[in-house]
Every structure is written in C-alpha cells, then in structure tokens.
Scaffold this active site. Structure first.
Site, short mmCIF file in Angstrom:
data_model
loop_
_atom_site.label_atom_id
_atom_site.label_comp_id
_atom_site.label_asym_id
_atom_site.label_seq_id
_atom_site.Cartn_x
_atom_site.Cartn_y
_atom_site.Cartn_z
N GLY A 149 60.98 93.02 5.74
CA GLY A 149 59.55 92.75 5.98
C GLY A 149 59.27 91.64 6.96
N SER A 150 60.21 91.35 7.87
CA SER A 150 59.93 90.27 8.83
C SER A 150 58.87 90.69 9.84
CB SER A 150 61.21 89.81 9.53
OG SER A 150 61.69 90.78 10.43
N ASN A 151 58.78 91.96 10.17
CA ASN A 151 57.71 92.42 11.08
C ASN A 151 56.35 92.33 10.40
OD1 ASN A 151 58.61 93.47 13.85
ND2 ASN A 151 60.20 94.26 12.47
N ASN A 165 54.47 102.82 14.82
CA ASN A 165 55.79 102.49 14.28
C ASN A 165 56.47 101.56 15.26
OD1 ASN A 165 58.23 102.78 12.70
ND2 ASN A 165 59.01 104.19 14.27
N HIS A 189 60.22 100.59 16.63
CA HIS A 189 61.56 101.17 16.62
C HIS A 189 62.47 100.34 17.53
CE1 HIS A 189 64.58 104.28 16.25
NE2 HIS A 189 64.77 104.19 17.55
N SER A 238 60.46 99.43 20.89
CA SER A 238 59.25 100.17 21.29
C SER A 238 58.27 100.22 20.13
CB SER A 238 59.61 101.63 21.64
OG SER A 238 60.64 101.70 22.61
N ASP A 298 60.31 109.32 15.72
CA ASP A 298 60.40 108.33 16.80
C ASP A 298 60.05 108.94 18.15
OD1 ASP A 298 61.26 106.40 14.93
OD2 ASP A 298 63.34 107.02 15.15
N GLU A 357 60.77 91.92 18.76
CA GLU A 357 60.03 92.94 18.00
C GLU A 357 58.77 92.34 17.40
OE1 GLU A 357 62.00 95.38 15.08
OE2 GLU A 357 63.93 95.10 16.05
C1 GRF Z 1 63.40 96.37 12.52
O1 GRF Z 1 64.48 96.23 13.38
C2 GRF Z 1 62.62 97.61 12.88
O2 GRF Z 1 62.53 97.84 14.25
C3 GRF Z 1 63.46 98.66 12.23
O3 GRF Z 1 63.85 98.11 11.01
C4 GRF Z 1 63.86 96.69 11.13
C5 GRF Z 1 62.94 96.17 10.08
O4 GRF Z 1 62.99 94.79 9.96
N1 GRF Z 1 62.78 99.92 12.16
P1 GRF Z 1 61.98 94.04 9.00
O5 GRF Z 1 61.99 94.75 7.66
O6 GRF Z 1 60.62 94.09 9.63
O7 GRF Z 1 62.48 92.63 8.89
#
Ligand code: GRF
Length: 220
Positions: free
Chosen positions: A12-14, A107, A109, A136, A145, A174
């Site tokens: 869940g870092s994104n 999404n 990716h 992306s 994707d 990202e």
């Molecule tokens: C990221 O590299 C994302 O691009 C991929 O899975 C990873 C998820 O990382 N699809 P996080 O859970 O957001 O830390």
C-alpha cells in the site's frame, strides 16, 4: 469534491503516497475507502490508521471470480467514486465488471507499457537487455495492463541492476507518477475520449512523462 476509492492487495505504499499528497493539500481528492482482496494487506492497516474506511473481501468466500468482482465493485459503488485507483491490486478483474468503469478507473503498472504487461516486469526488462525501465499509469480496460496509457516515469537501467534494485529505485517514481496523474484526472484535465487519452480535450500523441519536479507533462 472528487471522490476516490483505492484497491490494493499488499503493502500500500502507492495508496500512502496518494493519502500523504492529499493531506499536504496537494491533491484535490477525498479518499472514500481502501478495499482489498487480502485481509492481511498492509494497505488496510495504513488506511485504518488514517481513519479511512477499509475492508477486505476474500476471493475464497465466492464461487468464482465474476461473483467476487461483482461483490467487490458493489462495495465500490456504495461510495459512488469519481475514480477507482488500482494501486498494487494484483487480481485480474472480470470484463463485465470493468466495463461500466471505463474512463473512471486507473492502474499503476511497473513497466513502460506496452512492454511487459503482467508479472515479473523488472526481471523481464533485465532479461531483454533494456537500457530504460519505468512505470505507467493507464485507464483500465478489459485487456490486462492494456488500456490507454496516461503517463509514464522513466529511469535508466545500470550495470549490476537486479529486479530488486530496479523495484526499489522505481517505487518513489511510481508514487510521484500516480499522484501527478490522479491530480490531472481530479482537475478534469485528463479524460478518456473516443480515440484515447485526452488532455484538456485534445488527444495525447504519446503518454505524458514524469519530470524531476514531480509534474507530468506532454512530450515535445
Ligand atoms: C507497485 O510496484 C505497483 O506498480 C505494482 O505493485 C506494487 C505495489 O506496491 N502493481 P504498493 O503496494 O503500492 O507498495
């Protein structure tokens, strides 16, 4: 207000990057919920710690993928989000469930699509001898994707790189890429038109690119 639901399967870092940008006042969204397909996902803990509605549905509790996806997206729909963000959501979503969300679901990716859809993107870039790698953000369509790409972050591949090193170096890019892309969508500047991604109503000739200052801009 621009309401967002985030789906995540793991760390869940994104998701955290979106949340932090929103809290800094840099992202005009309201995160309505974090939903997961894995009850153990760290993303759920992050959301709960931030006071955001968080829930997991377990695929094993459903007879097939379509019914799981219908249940999950019924839950998504209760939030009536303007946008669904797949941020490390690791399940393929049933086509019939994806369709009504076209143009309203993105999404992230970890490859320069259309290169390397699916898994093991970092290893495949190394195996191919690529000199450049990246990530992306794209609109989600029925093709895995394969939806129209909004923006990309690029970085060089160095001698001695491993899949792990690439993943670690790409992750902060990202985060910035996702925040900047969601920002443009929330400001209604990026949309999905008939012929692909549009910026301010004009089709993009190529995906936008992330720059060092954290903005994404058109190429050329
Ligand atoms: C990221 O590299 C994302 O691009 C991929 O899975 C990873 C998820 O990382 N699809 P996080 O859970 O957001 O830390």
């Amino acid at each position: 207000m621009f309401d967002v639901v985030v789906l995540a399967s793991g760390r869940g870092s994104n998701f955290a990057a979106l949340l932090e940008a929103q809290r800094r006042g840099e992202l005009p969204i309201r995160i309505r919920a974090l939903l997961s397909d894995r009850p153990q996902a760290q993303a759920l803990e992050r959301a709960r710690a931030a006071g955001i509605d968080a829930a997991a549905l377990a695929p094993a509790d459903y007879p097939d993928r379509a019914r799981f996806d219908r249940a999950l997206f019924a839950r998504v729909a209760t939030c009536a989000p303007d946008l669904v963000v797949l941020a490390g959501y690791l399940r393929v979503i049933d086509t019939a469930v994806v369709d009504p969300w076209q143009g309203r679901m993105v999404n992230i990716h970890p490859s320069l699509l259309p290169k390397y859809p699916g898994l093991r993107t970092h290893a495949r870039a190394l195996e191919a001898g690529d000199r450049v790698h990246g990530a992306s953000v794209h609109f989600v369509t029925a093709q895995l994707d394969g939806g129209p790409v909004i923006a990309q972050a690029r970085m060089p591949i160095h001698a001695g790189d491993t899949p792990e090193k690439l993943a670690a170096r790409l992750l902060p890019l990202e985060h910035r890429l996702l925040v900047a892309s969601v920002d443009l969508i929330a400001r209604r500047r990026i949309t999905l038109g008939k012929s692909g991604v549009e910026l301010d109503g004009t089709p993009l000739a190529a995906p936008m690119q992330l720059h060092g200052d954290g903005t994404v801009r058109t190429v050329g």
